[in-house]
Design a protein around this motif. Structure first.
Motif, mmCIF file in Angstrom:
data_model
loop_
_atom_site.group_PDB
_atom_site.id
_atom_site.type_symbol
_atom_site.label_atom_id
_atom_site.label_comp_id
_atom_site.label_asym_id
_atom_site.label_seq_id
_atom_site.Cartn_x
_atom_site.Cartn_y
_atom_site.Cartn_z
ATOM 1 N N SER A 132 0.712 -1.295 -0.294
ATOM 2 C CA SER A 132 0.231 -0.183 0.061
ATOM 3 C C SER A 132 1.460 0.950 -0.244
ATOM 4 N N ASP A 179 2.227 1.816 -3.349
ATOM 5 C CA ASP A 179 1.341 2.323 -4.467
ATOM 6 C C ASP A 179 0.466 3.750 -3.885
ATOM 7 N N ARG A 217 1.280 6.017 -6.818
ATOM 8 C CA ARG A 217 -0.167 7.650 -7.986
ATOM 9 C C ARG A 217 0.054 9.263 -6.615
#
Length: 83
Positions: free
Chosen positions: A46, A49, A53
């Motif tokens: 996470s 990620d 992003r």
């Protein structure tokens, strides 16, 4: 998956500090330092990620092929139209 080298290179292209990226990605500075370390520390997917992003939102494209990896900073759309 974003690598430590890609993260450092993307920050350099954007002129971001680790603190700036941590804020933009909404991750802790400690987690970001672990991601950018070459020591093989485990990093939550996470976290990777969220960092990916944040970079993509800033115009970074992460490149990965069988020959290597890299980063690309896209020009802003307004710059492309003027050419």
């Amino acid at each position: 998956m974003i690598t430590a080298r890609q993260s450092r290179a993307a920050r350099a292209l954007l002129g971001w500090t680790q603190e700036t990226l941590a804020d933009e990605a909404r991750v802790s500075l400690t987690a970001l330092k672990r991601l950018e370390s070459e020591n093989g520390f485990e990093v939550y997917e996470s976290t990777r990620d969220q960092v990916r992003r944040a970079f993509e939102a800033a115009g970074i494209v992460l490149l990965s092929t069988d020959k290597g990896e890299g980063v690309l900073l896209l020009h802003e759309r307004t710059e492309r139209k003027s050419r």
